[in-house]
Write an enzyme that holds these catalytic residues in place. Structure first.
Site, PDB file in Angstrom:
ATOM      1  N   THR B 110       0.807  -1.220   0.000  1.00 18.95           N
ATOM      2  CA  THR B 110       0.000   0.000   0.000  1.00 18.95           C
ATOM      3  C   THR B 110       0.845   1.277   0.000  1.00 18.95           C
ATOM      4  O   THR B 110       1.854   1.353   0.676  1.00 18.95           O
ATOM      5  CB  THR B 110      -0.898   0.009   1.254  1.00 18.95           C
ATOM      6  OG1 THR B 110      -1.595  -1.227   1.305  1.00 18.95           O
ATOM      7  CG2 THR B 110      -1.876   1.157   1.234  1.00 18.95           C
ATOM      8  N   GLY B 149       2.518  -2.774   8.406  1.00 17.32           N
ATOM      9  CA  GLY B 149       2.667  -3.299   9.762  1.00 17.32           C
ATOM     10  C   GLY B 149       4.088  -3.754  10.039  1.00 17.32           C
ATOM     11  O   GLY B 149       4.711  -4.381   9.181  1.00 17.32           O
ATOM     12  N   GLU B 402      -5.920  -6.793   3.401  1.00 15.04           N
ATOM     13  CA  GLU B 402      -5.871  -7.970   2.519  1.00 15.04           C
ATOM     14  C   GLU B 402      -7.004  -7.902   1.479  1.00 15.04           C
ATOM     15  O   GLU B 402      -7.578  -8.923   1.113  1.00 15.04           O
ATOM     16  CB  GLU B 402      -5.960  -9.279   3.324  1.00 15.04           C
ATOM     17  CG  GLU B 402      -4.725  -9.587   4.137  1.00 15.04           C
ATOM     18  CD  GLU B 402      -3.558 -10.093   3.290  1.00 15.04           C
ATOM     19  OE1 GLU B 402      -3.783 -10.577   2.179  1.00 15.04           O
ATOM     20  OE2 GLU B 402      -2.412  -9.959   3.752  1.00 15.04           O
TER      21      GLU B 402
HETATM   22  C1  LIG Z   1      -4.673  -2.140  10.358  1.00 17.46           C
HETATM   23  C2  LIG Z   1      -4.153  -2.129   8.968  1.00 17.46           C
HETATM   24  C3  LIG Z   1      -2.996  -2.796   8.646  1.00 17.46           C
HETATM   25  C4  LIG Z   1      -2.471  -2.781   7.353  1.00 17.46           C
HETATM   26  N1  LIG Z   1      -1.290  -3.400   7.082  1.00 17.46           N
HETATM   27  C5  LIG Z   1      -0.752  -3.301   5.843  1.00 17.46           C
HETATM   28  C6  LIG Z   1       0.509  -3.872   5.552  1.00 17.46           C
HETATM   29  O1  LIG Z   1       1.136  -4.498   6.423  1.00 17.46           O
HETATM   30  N2  LIG Z   1       1.046  -3.721   4.321  1.00 17.46           N
HETATM   31  C7  LIG Z   1       0.379  -3.033   3.348  1.00 17.46           C
HETATM   32  O2  LIG Z   1       0.903  -2.929   2.257  1.00 17.46           O
HETATM   33  N3  LIG Z   1      -0.833  -2.475   3.574  1.00 17.46           N
HETATM   34  C8  LIG Z   1      -1.409  -2.595   4.816  1.00 17.46           C
HETATM   35  N4  LIG Z   1      -2.635  -2.020   5.063  1.00 17.46           N
HETATM   36  C9  LIG Z   1      -3.318  -1.277   4.003  1.00 17.46           C
HETATM   37  C10 LIG Z   1      -4.481  -2.036   3.414  1.00 17.46           C
HETATM   38  O3  LIG Z   1      -4.028  -3.075   2.615  1.00 17.46           O
HETATM   39  C11 LIG Z   1      -5.357  -1.047   2.652  1.00 17.46           C
HETATM   40  O4  LIG Z   1      -5.957  -0.224   3.594  1.00 17.46           O
HETATM   41  C12 LIG Z   1      -6.407  -1.725   1.796  1.00 17.46           C
HETATM   42  O5  LIG Z   1      -5.801  -2.346   0.719  1.00 17.46           O
HETATM   43  C13 LIG Z   1      -7.468  -0.759   1.277  1.00 17.46           C
HETATM   44  O6  LIG Z   1      -6.860   0.283   0.595  1.00 17.46           O
HETATM   45  P1  LIG Z   1      -7.137   1.806   0.991  1.00 17.46           P
HETATM   46  O7  LIG Z   1      -7.025   1.931   2.459  1.00 17.46           O
HETATM   47  O8  LIG Z   1      -6.233   2.632   0.180  1.00 17.46           O
HETATM   48  O9  LIG Z   1      -8.640   2.044   0.608  1.00 17.46           O
HETATM   49  P2  LIG Z   1      -9.166   2.586  -0.824  1.00 17.46           P
HETATM   50  O10 LIG Z   1      -8.674   1.698  -1.869  1.00 17.46           O
HETATM   51  O11 LIG Z   1      -8.887   4.030  -0.917  1.00 17.46           O
HETATM   52  O12 LIG Z   1     -10.738   2.346  -0.640  1.00 17.46           O
HETATM   53  C14 LIG Z   1     -11.519   3.211   0.186  1.00 17.46           C
HETATM   54  C15 LIG Z   1     -12.974   2.861   0.039  1.00 17.46           C
HETATM   55  O13 LIG Z   1     -13.386   3.028  -1.298  1.00 17.46           O
HETATM   56  C16 LIG Z   1     -14.040   1.886  -1.786  1.00 17.46           C
HETATM   57  N5  LIG Z   1     -13.643   1.650  -3.175  1.00 17.46           N
HETATM   58  C17 LIG Z   1     -12.392   1.649  -3.681  1.00 17.46           C
HETATM   59  N6  LIG Z   1     -12.426   1.374  -4.995  1.00 17.46           N
HETATM   60  C18 LIG Z   1     -13.704   1.181  -5.346  1.00 17.46           C
HETATM   61  C19 LIG Z   1     -14.390   0.851  -6.566  1.00 17.46           C
HETATM   62  N7  LIG Z   1     -13.733   0.656  -7.695  1.00 17.46           N
HETATM   63  N8  LIG Z   1     -15.732   0.702  -6.529  1.00 17.46           N
HETATM   64  C20 LIG Z   1     -16.411   0.894  -5.394  1.00 17.46           C
HETATM   65  N9  LIG Z   1     -15.826   1.218  -4.223  1.00 17.46           N
HETATM   66  C21 LIG Z   1     -14.488   1.366  -4.187  1.00 17.46           C
HETATM   67  C22 LIG Z   1     -13.609   0.749  -0.912  1.00 17.46           C
HETATM   68  O14 LIG Z   1     -14.647  -0.201  -0.788  1.00 17.46           O
HETATM   69  C23 LIG Z   1     -13.307   1.437   0.421  1.00 17.46           C
HETATM   70  O15 LIG Z   1     -14.443   1.440   1.213  1.00 17.46           O
HETATM   71  C24 LIG Z   1      -3.176  -2.062   6.355  1.00 17.46           C
HETATM   72  C25 LIG Z   1      -4.366  -1.421   6.661  1.00 17.46           C
HETATM   73  C26 LIG Z   1      -4.857  -1.443   7.946  1.00 17.46           C
HETATM   74  C27 LIG Z   1      -6.122  -0.732   8.262  1.00 17.46           C
END
Ligand SMILES: Cc1cc2nc3c(=O)[nH]c(=O)nc-3n(C[C@H](O)[C@H](O)[C@H](O)COP(=O)(O)OP(=O)(O)OC[C@H]3O[C@@H](n4cnc5c(N)ncnc54)[C@H](O)[C@@H]3O)c2cc1C
Ligand SMILES: Cc1cc2nc3c(=O)[nH]c(=O)nc-3n(C[C@H](O)[C@H](O)[C@H](O)COP(=O)(O)OP(=O)(O)OC[C@H]3O[C@@H](n4cnc5c(N)ncnc54)[C@H](O)[C@@H]3O)c2cc1C
EC number: 1.3.3.6
Lengths: 567, 567
Positions: B110, B149, B402
């Site tokens: 991410t 993480g 994930e």
């Molecule tokens: C506690 C925690 C630990 C994590 N650990 C790691 C880690 O170790 N390594 C790592 O790489 N990442 C990590 N992450 C990141 C995690 O993988 C991302 O948060 C996740 O992939 C979602 O991406 P985003 O947060 O950018 O959400 P976004 O992609 O910005 O999405 C935000 C919202 O928009 C909606 N959305 C997005 N695209 C669409 C679409 N095309 N159509 C309709 N709705 C849509 C989604 O449903 C969501 O509700 C962690 C996250 C958390 C919260």
């Protein structure tokens, strides 16, 4: 209020603290709020002005810190109001002291073994005519007062509810003012076992506490004696000299806290939705075929997830605002003594019924909106800085305190069933406060059918919802009656909750809220109206979707059309 | 594992700490877990045995502390697995070091501006043939790795995903092992801007971090080169010598974490339900007419609130257990190279599709159960000691990480639509892994109708759910097609989510889960069977209730009967 908070270092945003530190900070902030002048002279104002003012300050404070606003409400304003309505001249001193910040109170009702079932609370207050004192006693640890906010560490006085005994007779629950800690040292008095109940999920600034009384004596005068009193020699008297005021007092004490919770929750909802909608407008993810990144807000799924909560925010906020006003007018009216008792009593129970279904509706709506907002902000919604986690954890107990939602809903359905009974009997007896249920009297509601066509019309929404509530009322009535034939009324009520009484209360609440919002649409500027109407339809259809199967089941419609159109 | 944790002071339950202290404690616990011998020699076992073992330890650890299990998974097991599947012989050293606790890793995918949309990640790894190094670079702060993480304070190495450039060509995302901190001092290396992203809603023991690379150089060999490699002089090569292994690797890397999340969430669900059901059995409130206090569990409304989650706990736990086994077999099969590629590739994408809808189903089910459990325990559910608050806050991110649930569901509906297309074309091409969707091939599903009668029958549930998924698939297909005629496929997909693709994926997931649970019923002891069947029906009807209006809308039934019977 916000300007005052902004200027004062004590109210700066901080990283999470240990909960003891959080309690200490909130206690300091409370004193600061007191000294800020916000409340100066407000207690000398008339009821409506004073209460509206306090409610507004409460809303403002709550958005900054729910712990602080709850602490203030329990410690000062609800206590002061309760003294005015349940007490008499001899309690004026407590009223003044609490306004001046000399004492801090708590409201001690819940016991370890009894929460919703307040009738069976077991703390006793036994009158001793030889010393003219009440002896407060906790029979065993299950009767310890429990969960009482401000009691854990800080309050000096408790407004405490106990079974009043005089001679060999129990006269039921009464409120007493019980000194708990020395205001100078905050050390508890002998005869008391008092402490903090420990860590919670949120509201870390509140010291929720427990207390056990060991033959603890308080002066006879500490009984709040507007409704019932004990003479020096132990005679119990009910003072029905001022019956309207009693009605008003009852309404106020049952509802003031709940109305405040609705106000807070409508703001919480709006706050959560605002965070998520703004984020969705700025956050882009994935590209269209032209290679252009699209904001989340442009995705149908994302709109569907958020816009229903956006609509709820508007509809509920307007409802709560308008209803709060009417609620206050109602209390004033019941104080004034200018109306006939029958009408007043109907009104009070009707307003109570609306509160009992609206508090669940609004608090659950906020709960759902916060969760969707948190998920809609993706990973970043899980940051503390996004505020949604704290919103959720602090909002969470609103579904439980001041009456558990599921229990409150039963009061509304019971009231509706009573109205229904009167419908079948002497319809002159009927009185629907604020016209909230007049449709139940018109036969047309239950005869309505959907015959295709436009659903984006006020007539359709009103007709459909009126039909729905009428149908659910009738279904519930039949269910209760057939069950009553087999067992007692208590069991019949319990066994007719699911799909019946419970659904009925919520549908009634939603219909009511929609009626308020439609009035608001009608009276608003022409320019705004189309937008407000869209919000109205969106909220209405979101609600109706959950009842679609009932609409089919009850024969309100057949074929795919209604579901298609509503979707 | 639990016995080991119980005996060790370091794992004693504690009051809430500040989040930095929580991180320190979790880091110590991780070392202790390493030293405990639990994992000794496990890395020398075969794939299935090793992975099952690690998954079991993960489940056990997760129930004690989600922070600890996540820290271990990111820091050791997922990293090790990824090296085995994405790396080659030259990465063996990292594999051994991480098992021996000499290094700790993180998985950095991410970025600040891109989460779900991994294709558009912007961190670059540019090959420099003069020094035979990759130059890792973060073009601007929006491309900072974010949320990773273990990265905030502790990890020594990152498994990092970046766009591989060689010469003037970008070869897409590849994984690199990037040294981040000196294992001896834990001080970050020059050229890195790395830190903690700050407080979160839960998982306080995890140090989620960010990192920016400023022309940071790593050896060429640190590219995980099973799928693609760069020769010393900068030639990019794809090694398709071992295609089955690549498929298996892809499946594993996409799904292992998600399967683990399902396992954890099924336990979380069971845990929440157990707390609430036990409380409801012991907590009494209100008296019947005989004056006997009734346990909460005897109230219809309370049963209705809890028992659907109880049923979900059993159904989902059994599904996750059985499916996990099949998933592992599938990976093994795809490693073995003994099957034809077409079949393998179908199987891998089918298993992936099941994972993509089941992870949302299970994590949301747990989320809902926790909340209902919290409310069902009344005020006491809000105590930290009740555990429900921590369960909620720690479980919360599983719906996001994930793969965000709402995004994952689109992968399943896309897969279903592809199967549907093949249905209309050459049906020989069809392969449904684990028979999860064979019903889509039988015309009878879409012709079924409810003609009254028993709903507590496996035939009814199966027939109805098969009809539902077939109908939703057909409705979605039509919707996508008609939209595609007006705009492009991307927009058509986006505009057919609500009431269509989104609903389809979830209904498919529920149907699938029910089929697993029914198999389990059929193969269980005669004595248990009636109980298991009741749980099956309860889960099935709870799901079907939400689709009742679709059943009416689609003409599967008319009149009140079906709704009545299901209710
Ligand atoms: C506690 C925690 C630990 C994590 N650990 C790691 C880690 O170790 N390594 C790592 O790489 N990442 C990590 N992450 C990141 C995690 O993988 C991302 O948060 C996740 O992939 C979602 O991406 P985003 O947060 O950018 O959400 P976004 O992609 O910005 O999405 C935000 C919202 O928009 C909606 N959305 C997005 N695209 C669409 C679409 N095309 N159509 C309709 N709705 C849509 C989604 O449903 C969501 O509700 C962690 C996250 C958390 C919260
Ligand atoms: C943060 C917080 C602050 C509080 N502050 C105060 C305070 O300052 N002073 C004070 O006196 N109290 C306070 N309380 C206590 C609060 O008023 C009680 O928690 C509330 O009244 C519910 O009672 P209970 O917790 O005993 O739940 P119970 O009454 O035990 O209910 C538990 C569950 O059972 C269900 N249930 C109960 N009866 C029935 C029925 N007949 N049919 C179907 N379902 C039923 C309910 O819906 C609920 O889900 C506070 C509580 C919290 C959480």
């Amino acid at each position: 209020v916000w300007r005052m908070l902004e200027k004062n270092q004590l109210f700066e945003r901080r990283q999470t603290m240990l909960s003891d530190d959080e309690k200490r900070l909130t206690a300091k902030q409370l004193i600061e709020l007191h000294h800020s002048g916000v409340f100066d002279n407000i207690h000398t104002q008339c009821y409506k002005k004073r209460t509206r003012y306090i409610m507004t300050v409460n809303e403002a404070t709550n958005l900054y810190s729910p712990s602080l606003s709850v602490k203030y409400a329990l410690g000062v304003s609800l206590f002061a109001n309760a003294i005015l309505s349940l007490g008499t001249e001899r309690h004026k001193k407590f009223f003044n002291d609490v306004w001046e910040g000399k004492i801090l109170s708590c409201l001690a009702l819940t016991e370890l073994a009894h929460g919703s079932d307040t009738k069976h609370l077991r703390t006793t207050a036994t009158y001793d005519s030889t010393t003219q004192e009440f002896i407060i006693h906790t029979p065993d640890y299950q009767a310890a007062k429990w969960w009482v906010g401000n009691l854990g560490k800080q309050c000096t006085h408790a407004m405490m509810f106990a079974q009043l005994w005089s001679g060999a007779t129990c006269h039921g629950l009464h409120a007493f003012i019980v000194p708990v800690r020395d205001p100078a040292t905050l050390l508890p008095y002998p005869g008391l076992t008092v402490g903090d109940i420990g860590e919670k999920v949120g509201l870390h600034g509140i010291d929720n506490g427990f207390i056990m009384f060991n033959m603890y004596r308080i002066p006879r005068e500490n009984l709040l004696n507007r409704i019932g009193d004990v003479t020096p020699d132990g005679e119990y008297e009910t003072s029905f000299t001022d019956p309207q005021r009693i009605l008003g007092a009852a309404l106020e004490n049952l509802s003031a806290g709940r109305v405040a919770i609705m106000q807070e929750s409508a703001n919480t909802l709006a706050c959560a939705v605002t965070i998520a909608v703004r984020y969705a407008a700025l956050r882009s993810q994935f590209c269209d075929i032209a290679g252009q990144e699209l904001p989340l807000l442009s995705y149908q799924l994302h709109q569907w997830r958020l816009f229903k909560h956006l609509a709820a925010a508007y509809v509920l906020k307007v409802f709560v605002r308008d209803f709060s006003n009417q609620y206050l007018d109602c209390v004033v009216l019941s104080h004034s003594g200018s109306e006939d008792m029958k009408m007043l009593s109907n009104m009070v129970s009707g307003v109570h019924a609306i509160v009992c279904c609206s508090k669940p509706l609004v608090t659950w709506a906020a709960r759902d909106a916060i969760q969707e907002a948190r998920e809609a902000c993706g990973g970043n919604g899980y940051l503390k800085a996004a505020a949604l986690g704290d919103l959720r954890n602090n909002h969470d107990p609103t579904v439980t305190y001041e009456g558990d939602n599921n229990v409150l809903l039963q009061q509304t359905s019971n009231w509706l069933l009573r109205q229904g009974q009167q419908l079948n009997g002497d319809s002159d007896q009927l009185y629907f406060p604020l016209n909230c249920a007049h449709y139940l009297t018109s036969a047309s509601a239950s005869d309505a059918r959907y015959c295709g066509g436009l659903v984006c019309s006020h007539t359709f929404v009103e007709k459909t919802f009126d039909w729905l509530v009428s149908w659910l009322l009738e279904a519930t009535r039949c269910k209760v009656e057939s069950l009553s034939a087999q067992s007692d009324r208590f069991m019949a009520r319990n066994l007719s909750q699911v799909f019946h009484a419970h659904t009925l209360s919520l549908a009634f609440a939603q219909n009511n809220v929609l009626k308020y919002f439609w009035s608001h649409c009608e009276s608003s500027e022409a320019q705004l109206r189309p937008v407000l109407e869209n919000l109205y339809y969106l909220y209405a259809f979101t609600c109706l979707q959950t009842y679609l199967s009932t609409l089919y089941q009850g024969g309100y419609c057949v074929g795919p059309q209604l579901a298609d159109n509503i979707n």
